[in-house]
Design a protein around this motif. Structure first.
Motif, PDB file in Angstrom:
ATOM      1  N   VAL A  41       0.836  -1.205   0.000  1.00 18.18           N
ATOM      2  CA  VAL A  41       0.000   0.000   0.000  1.00 18.18           C
ATOM      3  C   VAL A  41       0.869   1.251   0.000  1.00 18.18           C
ATOM      4  O   VAL A  41       0.572   2.232  -0.691  1.00 18.18           O
ATOM      5  CB  VAL A  41      -0.949  -0.023   1.213  1.00 18.18           C
ATOM      6  CG1 VAL A  41      -1.715   1.291   1.327  1.00 18.18           C
ATOM      7  CG2 VAL A  41      -1.937  -1.185   1.090  1.00 18.18           C
ATOM      8  N   MET A  44       2.200   1.797  -3.476  1.00 15.79           N
ATOM      9  CA  MET A  44       1.188   2.193  -4.450  1.00 15.79           C
ATOM     10  C   MET A  44       0.572   3.563  -4.145  1.00 15.79           C
ATOM     11  O   MET A  44      -0.036   4.165  -5.026  1.00 15.79           O
ATOM     12  CB  MET A  44       0.071   1.148  -4.478  1.00 15.79           C
ATOM     13  CG  MET A  44       0.515  -0.223  -4.948  1.00 15.79           C
ATOM     14  SD  MET A  44       0.985  -0.239  -6.685  1.00 15.79           S
ATOM     15  CE  MET A  44      -0.621  -0.088  -7.449  1.00 15.79           C
ATOM     16  N   TRP A 103      -8.252   5.069  -2.900  1.00 22.76           N
ATOM     17  CA  TRP A 103      -7.172   4.351  -3.593  1.00 22.76           C
ATOM     18  C   TRP A 103      -6.413   3.465  -2.614  1.00 22.76           C
ATOM     19  O   TRP A 103      -6.164   2.287  -2.888  1.00 22.76           O
ATOM     20  CB  TRP A 103      -6.257   5.368  -4.255  1.00 22.76           C
ATOM     21  CG  TRP A 103      -5.029   4.797  -4.879  1.00 22.76           C
ATOM     22  CD1 TRP A 103      -3.785   4.719  -4.316  1.00 22.76           C
ATOM     23  CD2 TRP A 103      -4.908   4.213  -6.181  1.00 22.76           C
ATOM     24  NE1 TRP A 103      -2.900   4.118  -5.171  1.00 22.76           N
ATOM     25  CE2 TRP A 103      -3.558   3.811  -6.325  1.00 22.76           C
ATOM     26  CE3 TRP A 103      -5.788   4.011  -7.230  1.00 22.76           C
ATOM     27  CZ2 TRP A 103      -3.084   3.200  -7.491  1.00 22.76           C
ATOM     28  CZ3 TRP A 103      -5.319   3.405  -8.386  1.00 22.76           C
ATOM     29  CH2 TRP A 103      -3.987   3.010  -8.508  1.00 22.76           C
ATOM     30  N   ASN A 107      -6.517  -0.644  -2.629  1.00 24.23           N
ATOM     31  CA  ASN A 107      -5.290  -1.442  -2.755  1.00 24.23           C
ATOM     32  C   ASN A 107      -5.111  -2.397  -1.583  1.00 24.23           C
ATOM     33  O   ASN A 107      -4.681  -3.538  -1.769  1.00 24.23           O
ATOM     34  CB  ASN A 107      -4.070  -0.519  -2.863  1.00 24.23           C
ATOM     35  CG  ASN A 107      -3.878   0.012  -4.264  1.00 24.23           C
ATOM     36  OD1 ASN A 107      -3.691  -0.739  -5.214  1.00 24.23           O
ATOM     37  ND2 ASN A 107      -3.927   1.314  -4.419  1.00 24.23           N
ATOM     38  N   THR A 110      -7.709  -5.225  -1.979  1.00 23.77           N
ATOM     39  CA  THR A 110      -7.327  -6.111  -3.080  1.00 23.77           C
ATOM     40  C   THR A 110      -6.138  -6.984  -2.710  1.00 23.77           C
ATOM     41  O   THR A 110      -6.115  -8.194  -2.979  1.00 23.77           O
ATOM     42  CB  THR A 110      -6.998  -5.279  -4.325  1.00 23.77           C
ATOM     43  OG1 THR A 110      -8.128  -4.460  -4.658  1.00 23.77           O
ATOM     44  CG2 THR A 110      -6.658  -6.177  -5.497  1.00 23.77           C
ATOM     45  N   HIS A 111      -5.143  -6.374  -2.079  1.00 24.46           N
ATOM     46  CA  HIS A 111      -3.949  -7.134  -1.698  1.00 24.46           C
ATOM     47  C   HIS A 111      -4.284  -8.203  -0.672  1.00 24.46           C
ATOM     48  O   HIS A 111      -3.796  -9.339  -0.757  1.00 24.46           O
ATOM     49  CB  HIS A 111      -2.893  -6.178  -1.138  1.00 24.46           C
ATOM     50  CG  HIS A 111      -1.534  -6.778  -1.022  1.00 24.46           C
ATOM     51  ND1 HIS A 111      -1.096  -7.415   0.128  1.00 24.46           N
ATOM     52  CD2 HIS A 111      -0.507  -6.872  -1.900  1.00 24.46           C
ATOM     53  CE1 HIS A 111       0.134  -7.850  -0.053  1.00 24.46           C
ATOM     54  NE2 HIS A 111       0.516  -7.541  -1.272  1.00 24.46           N
TER      55      HIS A 111
END
Length: 307
Positions: A41, A44, A103, A107, A110-111
């Motif tokens: 994270v 990103m 965002w 992330n 999702t991760h």
């Protein structure tokens, strides 16, 4: 052990160590960098301010909203009037603090989902939901008094991130990486220490190890550059290449730093070892050869010994 055998065994160990350096760095980065949610994270997070990434997100989310509008609103003039407002609203939303928070949260979710799928049994697609982003855009359109913004549907659409058919192979590869990420760097250090310890000329062994490490770092830098080019060249035409390139650079930033550190450290150690040797030679040359003992002292030495 004979000096020749020691030299041969030392050379083999040092060569193995230098060979394992780039593979060990790559495996450790994959196992402990990509597999760590917080580090992922953090890596990103800066992309939320990248113009290419924001444009790609705006196009993806905007197209999703417009598809939903096309399905629920049958009047074409209305669809045409909403379309530019949606595009502008999504682009405006990507520049807000709310988008940066969404965002980071997206992330992280999702991760976590991908890691859970790789570490647990199951054959389901790994998906994420874009409904929170759509809801935020709808709220902004409503505040801007866009016609029929309230009628934009907020649907929980599952976007596939990792297909179920690829999970088996990826799960096995991930397990190998978790083991290799620890043992390959350890083996590289052990082989290097053993090779230097066995060497007859240890200074040369240190220089060889340092240069081999630098070569491994250089090869890793080259591999990252080639991997980036191949990744972008294999993308479909409708996928934004600049955004994917930015994501690739963000994910491999730590590995690229490690590769340059290996290159710089190896060259620095080799240069320092060479300079120390040259300075030692110069110091010995300035001292000159040892002066012989006087002849009278040499003649008296046996007499004193007999007395």
């Amino acid at each position: 052990m004979s000096p020749r055998l020691r030299s041969a065994l030392s050379a083999v160990l040092i060569a193995l160590s230098c060979l394992l350096v780039p593979f060990g760095a790559l495996a450790a980065w994959a196992a402990y960098g990509l597999a760590d949610t917080d580090r992922y994270v953090t890596a990103m997070a800066p992309l939320a301010a990248d113009p290419d990434v924001r444009e790609a997100v705006a196009d993806t989310v905007g197209d999703g909203i417009l598809r939903a509008v096309d399905q629920h609103l049958d009047v074409r003039p209305v669809r045409g009037s909403v379309r530019p407002f949606v595009r502008d609203a999504v682009r405006s939303f990507t520049q807000t603090q709310a988008f940066r928070m969404a965002w980071d949260t997206g992330n992280q979710v999702t991760h976590d989902a991908v890691l859970r799928a790789l570490r647990e049994e199951g054959e389901r697609d790994v998906t994420v939901d874009l409904a929170p982003v759509t809801a935020q855009v709808k709220r902004q359109l409503t505040e801007d008094h866009v016609p029929l913004a309230q009628r934009i549907p907020v649907e929980h659409t599952a976007v596939a991130v990792l297909p179920a058919g690829e999970l088996v192979a990826l799960r096995k590869g991930f397990q190998v990486l978790e083991v290799a990420g620890f043992w390959l760097p350890v083996a590289a250090v052990v082989f290097a220490a053993a090779g230097i310890g066995l060497a007859v000329r240890r200074r040369r062994a240190v220089v060889a190890t340092a240069l081999g490490t630098a070569l491994g770092g250089a090869l890793l830098v080259l591999a990252l550059a080639v991997g980036r080019r191949m990744t972008l060249s294999d993308l479909p035409a409708d996928v934004p290449h600049p955004a994917v390139g930015a994501v690739y650079d963000a994910l491999t930033g730590t590995l690229r730093t490690v590769a340059w550190l290996l290159l710089g450290l190896g060259l620095a150690v080799a240069l320092a070892t060479w300079l120390i040797r040259q300075l030692r030679r110069a110091r010995l040359a300035r001292r000159g050869p040892a002066s012989p003992a006087p002849a009278s002292a040499q003649a008296q030495a046996p007499t004193r010994a007999r007395v």
